[in-house]
Scaffold this active site. Structure first.
Site, PDB file in Angstrom:
ATOM      1  N   LYS A  41       0.792  -1.229   0.000  1.00 50.92           N
ATOM      2  CA  LYS A  41       0.000   0.000   0.000  1.00 50.92           C
ATOM      3  C   LYS A  41       0.830   1.287   0.000  1.00 50.92           C
ATOM      4  CE  LYS A  41      -3.314  -1.000  -0.745  1.00 50.92           C
ATOM      5  NZ  LYS A  41      -3.546  -1.628  -2.102  1.00 50.92           N
ATOM      6  N   GLY A  43       2.152   2.541  -2.867  1.00 44.69           N
ATOM      7  CA  GLY A  43       2.216   3.106  -4.211  1.00 44.69           C
ATOM      8  C   GLY A  43       2.945   2.198  -5.183  1.00 44.69           C
ATOM      9  N   TRP A  46       1.679   2.341  -8.703  1.00 40.20           N
ATOM     10  CA  TRP A  46       2.048   3.651  -9.268  1.00 40.20           C
ATOM     11  C   TRP A  46       3.470   3.601  -9.826  1.00 40.20           C
ATOM     12  CZ3 TRP A  46       2.273   8.658  -5.779  1.00 40.20           C
ATOM     13  CH2 TRP A  46       2.299   9.788  -6.610  1.00 40.20           C
ATOM     14  N   HIS A 100       6.955  -7.507  -2.060  1.00 41.57           N
ATOM     15  CA  HIS A 100       6.699  -6.792  -0.794  1.00 41.57           C
ATOM     16  C   HIS A 100       7.570  -7.381   0.324  1.00 41.57           C
ATOM     17  CE1 HIS A 100       3.436  -4.469  -2.315  1.00 41.57           C
ATOM     18  NE2 HIS A 100       2.503  -5.367  -2.263  1.00 41.57           N
ATOM     19  N   ARG A 122       6.157   4.853   1.848  1.00 43.08           N
ATOM     20  CA  ARG A 122       5.053   5.797   2.090  1.00 43.08           C
ATOM     21  C   ARG A 122       4.916   5.962   3.591  1.00 43.08           C
ATOM     22  NH1 ARG A 122      -1.274   4.800   0.146  1.00 43.08           N
ATOM     23  NH2 ARG A 122      -1.861   7.005   0.090  1.00 43.08           N
ATOM     24  N   SER A 130      -4.499   2.898   4.152  1.00 44.25           N
ATOM     25  CA  SER A 130      -4.740   2.242   2.868  1.00 44.25           C
ATOM     26  C   SER A 130      -4.834   0.720   3.049  1.00 44.25           C
ATOM     27  CB  SER A 130      -3.605   2.602   1.909  1.00 44.25           C
ATOM     28  OG  SER A 130      -3.817   2.045   0.648  1.00 44.25           O
ATOM     29  N   PHE A 134      -7.724  -1.979   2.152  1.00 45.09           N
ATOM     30  CA  PHE A 134      -7.321  -3.050   1.239  1.00 45.09           C
ATOM     31  C   PHE A 134      -7.651  -4.427   1.838  1.00 45.09           C
ATOM     32  CE2 PHE A 134      -4.068  -6.073  -0.278  1.00 45.09           C
ATOM     33  CZ  PHE A 134      -4.329  -6.025  -1.643  1.00 45.09           C
ATOM     34  N   PHE A 221      -3.086   9.928 -10.530  1.00 49.09           N
ATOM     35  CA  PHE A 221      -4.102   9.083  -9.900  1.00 49.09           C
ATOM     36  C   PHE A 221      -5.361   9.001 -10.766  1.00 49.09           C
ATOM     37  CE2 PHE A 221      -7.730   8.399  -7.054  1.00 49.09           C
ATOM     38  CZ  PHE A 221      -7.372   7.167  -6.540  1.00 49.09           C
ATOM     39  N   SER A 222      -5.839  10.144 -11.260  1.00 44.28           N
ATOM     40  CA  SER A 222      -7.107  10.126 -12.008  1.00 44.28           C
ATOM     41  C   SER A 222      -6.986   9.295 -13.290  1.00 44.28           C
ATOM     42  CB  SER A 222      -7.562  11.550 -12.320  1.00 44.28           C
ATOM     43  OG  SER A 222      -6.553  12.203 -13.039  1.00 44.28           O
ATOM     44  N   ARG A 249      -8.182   3.923  -4.481  1.00 46.05           N
ATOM     45  CA  ARG A 249      -9.122   4.457  -3.493  1.00 46.05           C
ATOM     46  C   ARG A 249      -9.114   5.983  -3.493  1.00 46.05           C
ATOM     47  NH1 ARG A 249      -9.243   5.561   1.953  1.00 46.05           N
ATOM     48  NH2 ARG A 249      -6.974   5.688   1.834  1.00 46.05           N
TER      49      ARG A 249
HETATM   50  P1  A3P Z   1      -5.004   4.724  -1.088  1.00 43.48           P
HETATM   51  O1  A3P Z   1      -5.655   3.488  -0.569  1.00 43.48           O
HETATM   52  O2  A3P Z   1      -4.519   5.634   0.001  1.00 43.48           O
HETATM   53  O3  A3P Z   1      -5.835   5.452  -2.088  1.00 43.48           O
HETATM   54  P2  A3P Z   1      -0.138  -0.371  -3.730  1.00 43.48           P
HETATM   55  O4  A3P Z   1      -0.100  -0.253  -5.214  1.00 43.48           O
HETATM   56  O5  A3P Z   1       1.204  -0.439  -3.092  1.00 43.48           O
HETATM   57  O6  A3P Z   1      -1.082  -1.436  -3.290  1.00 43.48           O
HETATM   58  O7  A3P Z   1      -0.696   1.024  -3.184  1.00 43.48           O
HETATM   59  C1  A3P Z   1      -2.036   1.392  -3.372  1.00 43.48           C
HETATM   60  C2  A3P Z   1      -2.173   2.810  -2.921  1.00 43.48           C
HETATM   61  O8  A3P Z   1      -1.532   3.673  -3.872  1.00 43.48           O
HETATM   62  C3  A3P Z   1      -3.638   3.247  -2.854  1.00 43.48           C
HETATM   63  O9  A3P Z   1      -3.683   4.259  -1.859  1.00 43.48           O
HETATM   64  C4  A3P Z   1      -3.820   3.789  -4.256  1.00 43.48           C
HETATM   65  O10 A3P Z   1      -4.920   4.654  -4.400  1.00 43.48           O
HETATM   66  C5  A3P Z   1      -2.493   4.566  -4.407  1.00 43.48           C
HETATM   67  N1  A3P Z   1      -2.173   4.866  -5.797  1.00 43.48           N
HETATM   68  C6  A3P Z   1      -2.230   4.061  -6.872  1.00 43.48           C
HETATM   69  N2  A3P Z   1      -1.930   4.731  -7.991  1.00 43.48           N
HETATM   70  C7  A3P Z   1      -1.672   6.000  -7.619  1.00 43.48           C
HETATM   71  C8  A3P Z   1      -1.309   7.183  -8.335  1.00 43.48           C
HETATM   72  N3  A3P Z   1      -1.183   7.182  -9.649  1.00 43.48           N
HETATM   73  N4  A3P Z   1      -1.125   8.319  -7.626  1.00 43.48           N
HETATM   74  C9  A3P Z   1      -1.264   8.328  -6.288  1.00 43.48           C
HETATM   75  N5  A3P Z   1      -1.613   7.239  -5.555  1.00 43.48           N
HETATM   76  C10 A3P Z   1      -1.813   6.086  -6.216  1.00 43.48           C
END
Ligand code: A3P
Length: 287
Positions: A41, A43, A46, A100, A122, A130, A134, A221-222, A249
């Protein structure tokens, strides 16, 4: 049906990972492999998408041939979800892989071949928040229970992949011994272009500014929330049920403030100071 946690070399892992631990530990990395390592969780998806976009010179279409978990395989789950170990063995070099696992459990072959590692951290409060949502969705872990119970478990390191504190410190303390880039979620959120540039240089690439801007846009994110190849909407529902919460999320820094009570935050801070007292590692908890 949900899997419980089982201790593996002192670290609680999903029992489905524990079952195949010898195979996972013996994973054969190759010279040139790049490992993306994170605490859950933080990122991961990302940074995976950022790496993919850099490798494909900012060509989004090329990145969309498969879901992110197939493009950058998760080395702990090769025995129980696609892609399987055989497919990963057949992938051409350089392979990009995800884990992980805490530092001490990373398969030794990665260190033997001096593989590049991108570690993304993070802040603990947002990671815990998060993770709590999850674990409502993810069947590889037990039910999260109440937030208060979950936060206690998080602080005790009794969640999947163990202690956040040990994880972030473990890689931080060892980073100079390896070819490792240590990044922060909060930095990417604040300065996406310059952080993407760091990843690009680390991977030995050189892309024009316009491409970096495109990558920052496509990995925002969007955009990722609406990208079926990045948002886990294609992931088997038996393993992750997104009917109540979604994988993508909120993607914010500081969302923990909507979940932590004042007294939980005070308790957390006191415990955090003790656990993080001996490290130079610093996190932003809001931006
Ligand atoms: P939140 O639950 O706080 O929204 P992982 O990929 O390690 O499982 O992490 C997931 C977290 O990263 C979630 O956080 C998700 O929304 C966030 N995340 C995924 N893509 C992202 C992006 N492009 N920018 C910012 N946060 C992102």
């Amino acid at each position: 049906m949900r899997f419980q946690l089982k201790l593996v070399e002192g670290v609680p892992l999903s029992e489905i990972i524990a079952l195949y631990w010898q195979e996972i530990k013996n994973f054969q990395a190759r010279p040139g492999d790049v490992l993306i390592a994170t605490y859950p969780k933080s990122g991961t998806t990302w940074i995976q998408e950022i790496v993919e976009m850099i490798c494909h010179n900012g060509d989004l279409e090329k990145c969309q041939h498969a879901p992110i978990y197939e493009r950058i395989p998760f080395i702990e789950l090769l025995q129980c979800m696609p892609p399987d170990a055989e497919t990963v063995n057949a992938m051409p070099s350089p392979r990009y892989l995800k884990t992980h696992l805490p530092y001490q459990l990373v398969p030794p072959s990665f260190w033997k071949h001096n593989c590049k590692v991108i570690y993304l951290a993070r802040n603990a409060r947002d990671a815990a928040t998060s993770y709590y949502y999850f674990d409502h969705m993810a069947k590889i872990h037990p039910e999260p229970g109440s937030w208060d119970q979950y936060l206690q478990r998080f602080m005790n390191g009794n969640v999947g992949w163990g202690s956040w504190y040990d994880h972030v410190k473990g890689f931080w303390e060892e980073k100079d011994k390896h070819d490792m880039l240590y990044l922060f979620y909060e930095d990417i959120k604040q300065n996406s272009i310059s952080e993407i540039q760091k990843v690009m240089w680390f991977l030995g690439k050189d892309l024009p500014d316009a491409t970096l801007e495109k990558i920052a846009h496509c990995t925002s994110f969007s955009q990722m929330k609406n990208n079926a190849m990045a948002n886990y909407s294609t992931f088997p529902k038996e393993m992750m049920d997104q009917s109540q919460y979604t994988f993508m999320r909120k993607g914010q820094v500081g969302d923990w403030k909507n979940l932590f009570t004042v007294s939980q935050n005070e308790l957390f801070e006191e415990d955090y100071r003790k656990k993080m007292s001996k490290t130079t590692l610093k996190f932003q908890v809001s931006i």
